[in-house]
Structures are given as C-alpha cells and as structure tokens.
Scaffold this motif. Structure first.
Motif, PDB file in Angstrom:
ATOM      1  N   MET A   1    -115.481  68.246  87.884  1.00 18.20           N
ATOM      2  CA  MET A   1    -114.360  68.553  86.993  1.00 18.20           C
ATOM      3  C   MET A   1    -113.263  67.507  87.186  1.00 18.20           C
ATOM      4  O   MET A   1    -112.862  67.203  88.306  1.00 18.20           O
ATOM      5  N   ARG A   2    -112.812  66.961  86.076  1.00 15.36           N
ATOM      6  CA  ARG A   2    -111.771  65.924  86.103  1.00 15.36           C
ATOM      7  C   ARG A   2    -110.630  66.372  85.183  1.00 15.36           C
ATOM      8  O   ARG A   2    -110.843  66.609  83.992  1.00 15.36           O
ATOM      9  N   ILE A   3    -109.437  66.492  85.736  1.00 12.90           N
ATOM     10  CA  ILE A   3    -108.263  66.933  84.974  1.00 12.90           C
ATOM     11  C   ILE A   3    -107.299  65.761  84.815  1.00 12.90           C
ATOM     12  O   ILE A   3    -106.998  65.056  85.789  1.00 12.90           O
ATOM     13  N   LEU A   4    -106.819  65.574  83.607  1.00  7.70           N
ATOM     14  CA  LEU A   4    -105.761  64.604  83.333  1.00  7.70           C
ATOM     15  C   LEU A   4    -104.445  65.368  83.218  1.00  7.70           C
ATOM     16  O   LEU A   4    -104.287  66.212  82.342  1.00  7.70           O
ATOM     17  N   HIS A   5    -103.523  65.103  84.141  1.00  7.55           N
ATOM     18  CA  HIS A   5    -102.245  65.817  84.197  1.00  7.55           C
ATOM     19  C   HIS A   5    -101.157  64.914  83.634  1.00  7.55           C
ATOM     20  O   HIS A   5    -100.870  63.840  84.190  1.00  7.55           O
ATOM     21  N   LEU A   6    -100.558  65.307  82.522  1.00  2.00           N
ATOM     22  CA  LEU A   6     -99.515  64.515  81.861  1.00  2.00           C
ATOM     23  C   LEU A   6     -98.150  65.147  82.101  1.00  2.00           C
ATOM     24  O   LEU A   6     -97.973  66.351  81.902  1.00  2.00           O
ATOM     25  N   THR A   7     -97.180  64.329  82.511  1.00  2.15           N
ATOM     26  CA  THR A   7     -95.813  64.806  82.707  1.00  2.15           C
ATOM     27  C   THR A   7     -94.836  63.813  82.106  1.00  2.15           C
ATOM     28  O   THR A   7     -95.197  62.677  81.766  1.00  2.15           O
ATOM     29  N   GLU A   8     -93.592  64.252  81.985  1.00  4.88           N
ATOM     30  CA  GLU A   8     -92.525  63.381  81.496  1.00  4.88           C
ATOM     31  C   GLU A   8     -91.716  62.762  82.627  1.00  4.88           C
ATOM     32  O   GLU A   8     -90.825  61.953  82.371  1.00  4.88           O
ATOM     33  N   GLU A   9     -91.985  63.162  83.854  1.00  5.83           N
ATOM     34  CA  GLU A   9     -91.248  62.640  84.996  1.00  5.83           C
ATOM     35  C   GLU A   9     -92.182  61.882  85.923  1.00  5.83           C
ATOM     36  O   GLU A   9     -93.385  62.143  85.973  1.00  5.83           O
ATOM     37  N   ALA A  10     -91.594  60.961  86.671  1.00  3.44           N
ATOM     38  CA  ALA A  10     -92.355  60.171  87.621  1.00  3.44           C
ATOM     39  C   ALA A  10     -92.944  61.063  88.709  1.00  3.44           C
ATOM     40  O   ALA A  10     -92.475  62.186  88.927  1.00  3.44           O
ATOM     41  N   PRO A  11     -93.967  60.595  89.400  1.00  5.78           N
ATOM     42  CA  PRO A  11     -94.567  61.411  90.466  1.00  5.78           C
ATOM     43  C   PRO A  11     -93.561  61.768  91.548  1.00  5.78           C
ATOM     44  O   PRO A  11     -92.613  61.031  91.811  1.00  5.78           O
ATOM     45  N   PHE A  12     -93.789  62.907  92.167  1.00  2.83           N
ATOM     46  CA  PHE A  12     -92.979  63.367  93.284  1.00  2.83           C
ATOM     47  C   PHE A  12     -93.002  62.339  94.419  1.00  2.83           C
ATOM     48  O   PHE A  12     -94.048  61.801  94.762  1.00  2.83           O
ATOM     49  N   SER A  13     -91.815  62.058  94.971  1.00  2.30           N
ATOM     50  CA  SER A  13     -91.717  61.161  96.118  1.00  2.30           C
ATOM     51  C   SER A  13     -90.818  61.801  97.163  1.00  2.30           C
ATOM     52  O   SER A  13     -89.662  62.129  96.854  1.00  2.30           O
ATOM     53  N   ARG A  51    -100.162  57.628  72.053  1.00  2.00           N
ATOM     54  CA  ARG A  51    -100.186  57.318  73.483  1.00  2.00           C
ATOM     55  C   ARG A  51    -101.086  58.298  74.232  1.00  2.00           C
ATOM     56  O   ARG A  51    -101.835  57.924  75.134  1.00  2.00           O
ATOM     57  N   MET A  52    -101.006  59.579  73.856  1.00  2.00           N
ATOM     58  CA  MET A  52    -101.866  60.585  74.497  1.00  2.00           C
ATOM     59  C   MET A  52    -103.336  60.320  74.185  1.00  2.00           C
ATOM     60  O   MET A  52    -104.200  60.399  75.070  1.00  2.00           O
ATOM     61  N   ALA A  53    -103.632  60.030  72.930  1.00  2.00           N
ATOM     62  CA  ALA A  53    -105.026  59.774  72.543  1.00  2.00           C
ATOM     63  C   ALA A  53    -105.595  58.579  73.310  1.00  2.00           C
ATOM     64  O   ALA A  53    -106.750  58.611  73.773  1.00  2.00           O
ATOM     65  N   GLU A  54    -104.785  57.541  73.466  1.00  2.00           N
ATOM     66  CA  GLU A  54    -105.226  56.370  74.213  1.00  2.00           C
ATOM     67  C   GLU A  54    -105.488  56.724  75.672  1.00  2.00           C
ATOM     68  O   GLU A  54    -106.494  56.305  76.257  1.00  2.00           O
ATOM     69  N   CYS A  55    -104.597  57.535  76.249  1.00  2.00           N
ATOM     70  CA  CYS A  55    -104.736  57.935  77.651  1.00  2.00           C
ATOM     71  C   CYS A  55    -105.992  58.799  77.847  1.00  2.00           C
ATOM     72  O   CYS A  55    -106.748  58.614  78.806  1.00  2.00           O
ATOM     73  N   ILE A  56    -106.211  59.735  76.928  1.00  2.00           N
ATOM     74  CA  ILE A  56    -107.405  60.588  77.013  1.00  2.00           C
ATOM     75  C   ILE A  56    -108.663  59.745  76.884  1.00  2.00           C
ATOM     76  O   ILE A  56    -109.656  59.944  77.599  1.00  2.00           O
ATOM     77  N   GLY A  57    -108.634  58.754  75.988  1.00  2.00           N
ATOM     78  CA  GLY A  57    -109.793  57.880  75.823  1.00  2.00           C
ATOM     79  C   GLY A  57    -110.070  57.053  77.061  1.00  2.00           C
ATOM     80  O   GLY A  57    -111.231  56.810  77.415  1.00  2.00           O
ATOM     81  N   GLN A  70     -93.231  71.144  75.686  1.00  2.00           N
ATOM     82  CA  GLN A  70     -92.970  70.285  74.529  1.00  2.00           C
ATOM     83  C   GLN A  70     -94.024  69.197  74.357  1.00  2.00           C
ATOM     84  O   GLN A  70     -94.198  68.668  73.253  1.00  2.00           O
ATOM     85  N   LEU A  71     -94.718  68.849  75.426  1.00  2.00           N
ATOM     86  CA  LEU A  71     -95.758  67.838  75.300  1.00  2.00           C
ATOM     87  C   LEU A  71     -96.861  68.286  74.356  1.00  2.00           C
ATOM     88  O   LEU A  71     -97.558  67.451  73.762  1.00  2.00           O
ATOM     89  N   ALA A  72     -97.024  69.598  74.195  1.00  2.00           N
ATOM     90  CA  ALA A  72     -98.047  70.101  73.277  1.00  2.00           C
ATOM     91  C   ALA A  72     -97.752  69.681  71.838  1.00  2.00           C
ATOM     92  O   ALA A  72     -98.672  69.574  71.026  1.00  2.00           O
ATOM     93  N   GLU A  73     -96.475  69.431  71.530  1.00  2.00           N
ATOM     94  CA  GLU A  73     -96.122  68.991  70.176  1.00  2.00           C
ATOM     95  C   GLU A  73     -96.635  67.574  69.898  1.00  2.00           C
ATOM     96  O   GLU A  73     -96.737  67.172  68.742  1.00  2.00           O
ATOM     97  N   SER A  74     -96.897  66.827  70.957  1.00  2.00           N
ATOM     98  CA  SER A  74     -97.358  65.442  70.796  1.00  2.00           C
ATOM     99  C   SER A  74     -98.864  65.292  70.950  1.00  2.00           C
ATOM    100  O   SER A  74     -99.364  64.167  70.963  1.00  2.00           O
ATOM    101  N   LEU A  75     -99.579  66.397  71.085  1.00  2.00           N
ATOM    102  CA  LEU A  75    -101.034  66.303  71.225  1.00  2.00           C
ATOM    103  C   LEU A  75    -101.656  65.653  69.989  1.00  2.00           C
ATOM    104  O   LEU A  75    -101.224  65.913  68.859  1.00  2.00           O
ATOM    105  N   PRO A  76    -102.667  64.815  70.198  1.00  2.00           N
ATOM    106  CA  PRO A  76    -103.351  64.260  69.024  1.00  2.00           C
ATOM    107  C   PRO A  76    -104.084  65.362  68.257  1.00  2.00           C
ATOM    108  O   PRO A  76    -104.483  66.384  68.826  1.00  2.00           O
ATOM    109  N   VAL A  77    -104.221  65.161  66.978  1.00  2.00           N
ATOM    110  CA  VAL A  77    -104.950  66.125  66.149  1.00  2.00           C
ATOM    111  C   VAL A  77    -106.394  66.209  66.656  1.00  2.00           C
ATOM    112  O   VAL A  77    -107.007  65.207  67.012  1.00  2.00           O
ATOM    113  N   ASP A  78    -106.906  67.435  66.716  1.00  2.00           N
ATOM    114  CA  ASP A  78    -108.276  67.655  67.191  1.00  2.00           C
ATOM    115  C   ASP A  78    -108.485  67.073  68.591  1.00  2.00           C
ATOM    116  O   ASP A  78    -109.419  66.289  68.830  1.00  2.00           O
TER     117      ASP A  78
END
Length: 774
Positions: A1-13, A51-57, A70-78
């Motif tokens: 199982m491989r999960i792609l986790h998308l956020t609007e903030e930089a990784p925790f440091s 950008r999301m479609a490119e990342c998923i690809g 809110q990121l769900a509003e930017s999901l690529p169609v289908d």
C-alpha cells in the motif's frame, strides 16, 4: 500500500515552530509507516488540479490523503484513486464564529468538497456525529456505510509516569485568542494572589488576554516539548464553553500527554471524559474550579503524582496503533464511493423554521436582514489607498496591475478608495471613474474624526491615511455598494487596515474577504519611525494579526513576510505567498530612451539607474548613500559614472553635476533600458523590491544590498550581485562596468526570472486563490 499525502504546509521540523496541521501530518505519516504502509509526503501552498494530477501521475499511489478539506476542491476530475480527507478541526464551526450569517454557505461548500472524497477522518465521536448530520442534510444515503472514521491525534507516550513535583508549580499553556477560543478570565484565575510565589504560568505563542504569564513567543517544537518535559507540571487548555469547544480536539493536548503532564481542561471538551475516567488531571466547569485544581496540585504532591500516572495511562490510549486502527481497517480494501443524493435540503438553503440560533446570531440576523444580500458573481472589489495615479510607487503599481490582470481574465473589477464621490471600474485595461450616490457619502466619517481617533490610540501620524478604514465604516459601505453593482463575491483589501472595510463588505454581501499584505506593516513602521512607542507597536501588531485572522485568506509577497506573520500569530492555513510582478510586455516593447537628449547625460559615460518615491525614507536614504558613498568611490576608481534617479519628491538640496533627478516619469521602461547598470543600496524598508523586477525586465545587471533584494528568489552571483559593504559594493559595480560579458550574463539571468513574474501570471495566481475560496 502506497499513500500520497498532500498538504499545504511544509513538513514538520522539530527545529522550527510547528502548527497543529504540521504535527498532525507528521504523526499520521509515522503511524502509517510503522504499520508497514509507504507514505510519500508532497506539499505546496497553491495546489490546483493540474499540479495534483501531475503529482499523482509521478507517484502512482494506491490512495490519496489530503491534509486539509479545501484541497478536495482542487482534485482533478475523475481522480483515479480513493481519496481520504483529514477533517480533524471543525472548520465550519470556527467560520461560524467569524461570520455567523455566512455559515450556511460555508457548510454547503464544505460538503460539496467532501463529496469528492471517499473517507473523512475526524478527531472524536462528536465530530463524527456532526459531520454525519451534515451529510444526511445534504442528502447522502448513509444506510449501508458512513464514510467517516475517528482518528484522534496519535501520541507518543512517555516511558514512565512523571514523579518530579517541585516548587514553584509550573503551568504550561499555549495558542492564541480566537473568536471561538476566549481564554480571558480563565488564565487569570490560575494565579491566586496569596499563592503567586508558588505558581508560575508559562505561555507559548501569541500573547493571552491579560494573564500575568511568562511569555515564550513562538518556540521551536523541540524547545516547547523540552520545556514541557523538564520544567512544566500541568498542561492547561481552558477557554469559554461554546459549541466549537464541545467538538474541539486541541493539538496542545497531544503535546502535554507526550510530556506526561496531568491535564487541566474544560469539562465541555471531548477529552474531559477520559481525563475523569483515568484520573489524568482535572476537568473543570468554571475559573473558580480551575483555581481550586491548581491549589490542589500545588499543596498535594501525592495527588499530583496520581494524576501524572493517569496522564500516562491516557497517553497510552492515544498511542498510534489504537488511534489509526479504523483507518488501517479501511485501507485493507480502500474503495471509491458514489455520492447519492436524496431530496433533503442543501445546507445553506433557508429552512422553513430556524431553531436555536445564538443570541449573537439572532441579533446580527435581525439587524442586517433588511440590508444584507448574498451577492453572487465573479467580480472583485478592491479596497485601497487613493494615491494610485500616477503609478510612481510600488504599492500603486501592484494594485493597478493586479486589478488589470484580474479584469483581463474576465472578472468584473472595481477599486474603492478614500474618494467618497467616485470609484474606479476597470474596463479594457483602463480605469474609468464612476460616481457614487450622494447618500453614501453621508455615511462616511469626516476625515478629521478618523485622524483624531488615530491620534487618541497613540499611533504615529506617519502613514496615518493607511489606517483610516479602521475608524471609518464608509470604506466598507462603499465597497459593499460597488460590490453589488459588479457582482463581486470577493473583497480584496490592499494593506491591513483596509481589511476592516473588506469585513464590512463580506458582512453585507456574503462572499469572501482577502487581505493583500505589501509588507509586515508593523515591522516597517517600527524600522522607519524613530522612537515608536512599545505600546503603539503592540497595537499595530495586534491589529494587523487580528485583522488577518478574520480574513478568508491573507496574501503575503514573500515567504519571509509569511513566516514572520505566522510567527507573530497569523494562522498558517489562511496565508499564501503570491509575489509582486512586473509589466514584462511594456519593457519588451520599449525602445531605450535618448539619455543625452532627454536628461542631459553624457552618452560617452556609463549611467547607473535607481528609482523610487523619494518621500519614502528608505529610498531617500539610498539616494544619499549613492551621492555620499558610492559615486565618490567609483570616481576614485577611475569610473566617471552618472546617476539617473527617477521618482517623485526628490530632495531639492541635491545638486550634483553627475546626477539627474527628473521626477516621476510616465514611462519607466525606455529610460531604464538605456542605462548600463542598476544599483539598489537600500538599508531599510520592507516588502518585495519591485524596482529590482523592473531592472530585470529591462535586462539590466543589478548590484544590491541584502536588504535591497529581500523577498525575491535570487542568489548572489546568479541573477545579481549582493554586497553590504560600500567598498565591496563600489568594487562590484566597477568590475561589472569593466566586464561586458559578465554584465550581459547577469542581465539575461535576471530577465529570465522576470518572465516567471509577469503581472499576467500573478493575476492568475490571485484568480486561482479566489476560485478556491468561493
């Protein structure tokens, strides 16, 4: 199982201050990885469908996890893979406290976004019940399955229970005041007058209301956690009870439990029940009971130790494995869901009978009902300072070009200023004056009243005109009237105080309010005004951060400014960086001016360029550096350079045979393209140096101080030369004048950067932000 986790903030440091969203993302990723699941984290502050479609690809995940709804509003169609949305914070309830009259529309948008996802994560059973109710109200069929699972914030439990009770008793708390999180009255109660020698309250983050606490500011995560683990004795999360608090899952609770601290919390919080069950602290219903709990912890070390042992037991309940179990179960066979709508009313539509609104909501609704209107459309009303024409200073250029770019993209755009008789409609790239009704002028405060109110607050007279909208509701009323005329669903405030007008516009017209920051204003004023009183500085800072946190979004011109505002209390999820731009088309079309004929310069000698409004102290200071430091050094090196310093209000006392001060020019591109090199010896000021973008667009090589190129994505030696010592600065200019090839290479590199920052591109980024919001 491989999960792609998308956020609007930089990784925790651990070395940096951490937001709750960053900590949540880190804990989820670590817990999933420990369970044998591969997690790839990608972040971007401006996600869009492409950008999301490119990342998923690129990543080819089995599942997509979104760190913010809110990121769900930017999901690529289908979207080809199942989508998980993390909804641990009850954002619609937070928005309700900001603008209760817009709650229905917010929930409608919230559910529409979540309809594009397949699983929703919440923090507790109360959140699950509320979100399920909203889905039912929207018409979802939940008879067979409910796409919501509880995944609290995972905690890394301490190895052993705390046993280090000592005096003074250290209470630790954090966070800031929100409309839904009011700590006033609670923190003060924790310091009884007769016990203050034995109790200390330490606060991390922005300042709490009135409490006599030791302030630590926004510390790094590891410093905060080290303090909790080594010095603190009780973790405090107290505020007034309300609907949002009844569902809240404060991230600070996880920090306290990881440090093994007994908790002192409100009994309305969901965490209160397990705190009582496991004797992990105190769940209190009043400030008096909170005070009694602190005294008990102070006077009874044995009782405190039992609470600390209970806190460790509670931390074990929130270990990653039990927290993530429902999510891991779903991931065994992740699936896309089909959203089936029944005939239930859509959230945001007006019900036949409204039940149980708050007193504030009833009062606001009753008072505003006759004049409030939900304006729909793609228009943008910009609320701004008046000195836009001629566009001879950076702020005017930014405001005018943003308006033009948005209008060129098809949005109706209008600009409202301090002018009470007219506004500007943007039509075919032109600003056309339109009249405002006479009755609207009567609703504005006389200017002398605004000036007096500003003075009474102890604020500096310098730049006072930028703060008049704080006192005069006429700005907001004019914006609302114009917004209705053009169908504006967005009010864009240029400069912090104009956010007050945008708030009024949003209150009357619904829609969204956005603040565009040109600088960190309170820091700019502190730097430029000698002797600015601490009280005035704190007032300016508190006002700017407070207004920003009441906006739907805050646009910063650089990551540096954004980081500073976040460090001082701006909520990270509201902010985004969109830099200033440059009119590349005008520069590329321009032909170099005749500097000899137009300005009386010697065509046989090199010409240095500098421009800016010289009433602005940093520009005037830079001009004097050129006259007193750099020109003499260059002449001493044998370079008979001349200076063309373009801009209004140049000092009349300047009388130098090699310097020309032509004032403000209608065309900047032609004279700049005829110069040999640009110099930016700024030592103060804020924001992004738009003048450097102009020089890049003109193809000029640039020598600048570090301060002069702040806020721009440049590197010394790549797009320009950076020198902070005047001898080194002059030497760099001399070397460039002697090296045509190096001069050309820098000019080309700067021009390439300018191509990515054209005003068309910047306006496009604003447009995408507005579409995400509305």
């Amino acid at each position: 199982m491989r999960i792609l986790h998308l956020t609007e903030e930089a990784p925790f440091s651990p070395d940096s201050p951490a937001s709750g969203n960053q900590l949540r993302a880190d804990r989820l990723q670590r817990g999933l990885s420990a369970a044998g699941i591969s997690v790839v984290h990608r972040w971007h502050e401006d996600w869009n469908a492409d950008r999301m479609a490119e990342c998923i690809g690129e990543e080819r995940p089995d599942c997509l996890m979104l760190g913010y709804w809110q990121l769900a509003e930017s999901l690529p169609v289908d979207c080809p893979v199942p989508v998980i949305a993390d909804c641990i914070a009850p954002r619609p309830l937070e928005a309700h406290f900001v603008d209760p009259l817009a709650t229905g529309r917010y929930i409608q948008r919230y559910i529409a976004a979540l309809d594009r996802t397949d699983l929703m994560l919440v923090g507790n059973d109360r959140q699950r019940s509320l979100l399920g109710a909203w889905l039912l109200a929207a018409g979802d069929d939940l008879r067979r399955s409910v796409p919501i699972v509880e995944v609290p914030m995972p905690v890394e439990p301490p190895e052993r229970a705390r046993d280090d009770h000592a005096l003074p008793l250290i209470l630790a708390t954090g966070g800031r005041q929100w409309p839904w999180r009011v700590t006033e009255g609670w923190l003060e109660a924790l310091l009884p007058a007769d016990r203050r020698d034995g109790i200390e309250l330490h606060h991390f983050g922005s300042r709490p209301a009135q409490a006599e606490a030791t302030e630590h500011g926004l510390a790094s995560w590891q410093d905060w956690q080290r303090f909790l683990g080594q010095r603190a004795h009780v973790g405090v999360e107290l505020a007034d009870a309300n609907f949002e608090r009844q569902l809240a899952q404060p991230f600070r609770i996880a920090s306290f439990l990881e440090a093994g601290l007994p908790l002192l919390v409100n009994d309305c919080l969901p965490i209160a029940e397990p705190v009582r069950e496991l004797d992990a602290g105190w769940a209190v219903e009043s400030p008096a009971r909170a005070r009694a709990a602190v005294i008990e912890a102070l006077e009874d070390p044995g009782r405190w130790r039992r609470k600390a042992a209970g806190a460790r037991r509670l931390a074990l309940e929130f270990d990653a494995e039990p927290c993530l179990r429902p999510l891991l179960h779903w991931l065994e066979s992740p699936r896309k869901r089909s959203v089936r709508r029944g005939t239930a009313p859509v959230p945001g539509s007006r019900p036949a009978v409204e039940r149980g609104p708050s007193l504030t909501g009833m009062l606001a609704r009753s008072l505003l009902k006759p004049i409030r209107r939900e304006v729909e459309g793609e228009g943008v009303v910009i609320v701004s300072r008046s000195d836009l024409f001629p566009t001879d200073h950076g702020a005017a250029v930014k405001i005018v070009e943003t308006a033009r770019g948005l209008a060129a993209g098809g949005r109706p755009v209008a600009v409202v200023t301090a002018d009470r008789g007219r506004y500007w409609a943007v039509e075919d790239g032109r600003f056309v004056a339109r009249s405002l009704p006479a009755w609207l002028r009567l609703l504005a405060l006389p200017e002398f009243v605004s000036q007096l109110m500003h003075k009474l607050r102890g604020l500096p007279e310098s730049n006072a005109f930028l703060y008049w909208p704080l006192y005069d509701p006429g700005y907001g009323l004019r914006a609302a009237w114009v917004g209705r005329r053009i169908g504006a669903s967005v009010a864009l405030a240029e400069f912090p105080a104009f956010a007050q007008a945008a708030r009024i516009c949003r209150l009357l017209n619904a829609g969204r309010a956005v603040l565009a920051e040109h600088n960190v204003e309170y820091l700019r004023l502190a730097e430029q005004i000698d002797g600015l009183a601490d009280r005035a500085y704190e007032t300016l800072k508190r006002g700017e951060i407070g207004l920003g946190n009441n906006m739907d979004a805050v646009v910063c011109v650089s990551d540096r400014d954004r980081s500073q505002l976040i460090a001082d209390g701006l909520e990270p999820y509201r902010s985004v960086t969109i830099p200033h731009g440059v009119d590349l088309t005008a520069f590329e079309a321009a032909v170099g001016a005749d500097l000899a004929g137009d300005f009386g310069l010697d065509s046989r000698r090199p010409v240095l360029a500098y421009h800016g409004t010289f009433s602005y102290p940093p520009n005037r200071q830079a001009l004097m550096v050129l006259l007193e430091e750099l020109l003499p050094r260059l002449h001493g090196m044998g370079h008979a350079v001349q200076l063309l310093a373009i801009g209004s209000e140049a000092p009349v006392a300047v009388d130098h045979p090699d310097v020309r001060l032509p004032g403000s020019l209608p065309d900047l591109a032609a004279p700049l393209k005829a110069c040999d090199l640009a110099v930016v010896p700024l030592v103060s000021g804020g924001g992004t140096r738009m003048k450097i973008l102009d020089y890049f667009a003109a193809g000029l090589p640039v020598v600048s101080t570090t301060k002069g190129c702040e806020g721009l994505p440049v590197e010394d030696g790549r797009q320009l030369l950076i020198r902070d010592d005047w001898d080194a600065f002059a030497q760099a200019v001399a070397e460039l004048l002697e090296d045509d090839q190096r001069r050309q290479a820098l000019g080309e590199a700067g021009h390439e950067l300018a191509r990515s920052l054209s005003w068309q591109e910047i306006a496009g980024r604003y447009d995408r932000l507005f579409r995400k919001l509305t």
